[in-house]
Design a protein around this motif. Structure first.
Motif: not given
Length: 313
Positions: A11-14, A20-22, A37-40
Motif C-alpha cells: 500500500e505504501l509503495v502504491r 522502492v528506490a529508497t 517512479a510509476r507502478l507497472g
C-alpha cells in the motif's frame, strides 16, 4: 489470503512508488538517476495455466524512458516455490520494459530474510540470481522528526517493523508527530501502523500519547483528534473483543475490504501514471467496487486500456 502485515508495504509503495528506490539505496544497490517512479503491471501470467503475479512492480523512468524496473515481493515465511517464480518475474519484466530489472524481497524476520537471500542457480553457466533482501535489520530506525516528515512512507515502515517491541516506541511517536506536519492524505498512515501493532504496544502507545498531550508537548493534530474522539480506546477494546468473539471473522472481512480498496487504488494509480483521464463517474465506480475478481480484472486492463470505456468492457 494476504494479511495486513503483508499488505502495508504494498500500500505504501502504491502511494509512493519511489519508496522502492529508497529501500534499494539503503542496501547499497546503485539506483540509476530517474525523474519518475510509476507502478507497472505485476501480472506475469503467460499462455500456460500457471499464474505468475508479483506483489508489486515499480518502473523508474528518465524523460519517459524506463531505466530500471523493480519487482517487490513481501515474504512472511520461506517459500521454495518462489525460487522458481522469481526468475520468471524478472525475465518477463525485462522483456516487457527493455531495461535492467531488480528483485527486492522484504522480510519481517531474520530467518526468512536469510532463506530468501540464498542464490538461485539457473543451470546456465555463471547465471545465478542473487535476490536483494531487506530484513528487519535493514529498515532504518527513524526517530528524527525531519527525516520522518521528508520520508513518511519509510517512517511508517520503520514504525511498524521496529514497533513490534518497546524499543520501537520512539519510532511510532516520531511518525505520529510528523503526520501533524503533513497534508491530510497522510493521516491514514497512523491507522495503518496501529493495525499492525501487537496488543501490548497498542496500549503503550495510547498511554504515551495521552501523557504527551497532558504536558502540552507538540503532537500530531491527527492523533490529537483520534484520541479526542475515543478511537484509541475503541480500537483497543475492539481488538480485545475480537479475540474473544470471532476475531477471525472480523479480520477476514477487514482484509477483504482492505484488499478491495487497495486494488481500486491500484487501478487509478496505473491509469494516472499512464496519463489516462477518467470521468468522475468512472472513478466513483472503481472506488465503489468491492468484487475482487472484477477489480483484479480492471488492474490488468489498466496496463493497456486507452480509455475508461476499454477498462469496463
Amino acid at each position: 489470503m494476504p494479511t495486513q502485515e503483508h499488505e502495508y508495504l504494498i500500500e505504501l509503495v502504491r502511494n509512493r512508488p519511489s519508496l522502492v528506490a529508497t529501500l534499494l539505496a539503503g542496501t547499497g544497490v546503485s539506483v540509476p538517476t530517474f525523474d519518475e517512479a510509476r507502478l507497472g503491471n505485476a501480472d506475469f501470467t503467460d499462455c500456460t495455466p500457471t499464474e505468475y503475479r508479483a506483489d508489486s512492480v515499480v518502473i523508474l523512468c528518465k524523460e519517459g524512458t524506463p531505466v530500471s524496473a523493480v519487482v517487490l515481493e513481501v515474504q512472511r515465511e520461506p517459500d521454495t516455490r518462489k525460487r522458481w517464480s522469481w526468475p520468471v518475474y524478472l525475465s518477463t519484466l525485462r522483456a516487457r520494459t527493455k531495461c535492467p530489472v531488480l528483485l527486492l524481497v522484504f522480510c519481517e524476520d531474520s530467518r526468512t530474510a536469510r532463506r530468501c537471500a540464498e542464490p538461485i542457480e539457473m543451470g546456465h553457466p555463471r547465471w545465478v540470481l542473487h535476490p536483494i533482501v531487506i530484513g528487519p535489520d535493514g529498515i532504518p530506525s527513524i526517530i528524527d522528526l525531519g527525516w520522518a516528515v521528508d520520508q513518511p512512507e519509510l517512517a511508517t515502515v520503520s514504525a511498524i517493523v521496529h514497533g513490534q517491541s518497546e524499543a520501537g516506541l520512539g519510532n511510532i511517536l516520531t511518525l505520529f508527530e510528523a503526520l501533524g506536519q503533513l497534508p491530510e492524505e497522510f493521516s491514514e498512515y497512523s491507522d495503518l501502523v496501529l493495525s499492525c501493532l501487537p496488543d501490548f504496544m497498542l496500549d503503550k502507545v495510547i498511554r504515551e500519547l495521552r501523557m504527551a498531550m497532558a504536558t502540552d508537548h507538540p503532537r500530531s493534530a491527527v492523533v490529537r483528534a483520534w484520541l479526542a474522539e475515543g478511537r484509541a480506546e475503541g480500537k483497543a477494546q475492539g481488538m480485545a473483543e475480537g479475540k474473544a468473539q470471532g476475531k477471525a471473522e472480523g479480520k477476514a472481512e477487514g482484509k477483504a475490504e482492505g484488499k478491495a480498496e487497495g486494488e481500486a487504488k491500484a487501478v487509478l494509480l496505473i491509469l494516472e501514471a499512464r496519463g489516462i483521464s477518467l470521468p468522475d463517474e468512472a472513478r466513483a465506480r472503481i472506488l465503489a467496487c468491492t468484487d475482487l475478481h472484477t477489480l483484479e480484472s480492471w488492474v490488468r486492463k489498466a496496463a493497456t486500456a486507452e480509455s475508461a470505456d476499454e477498462l469496463f468492457l
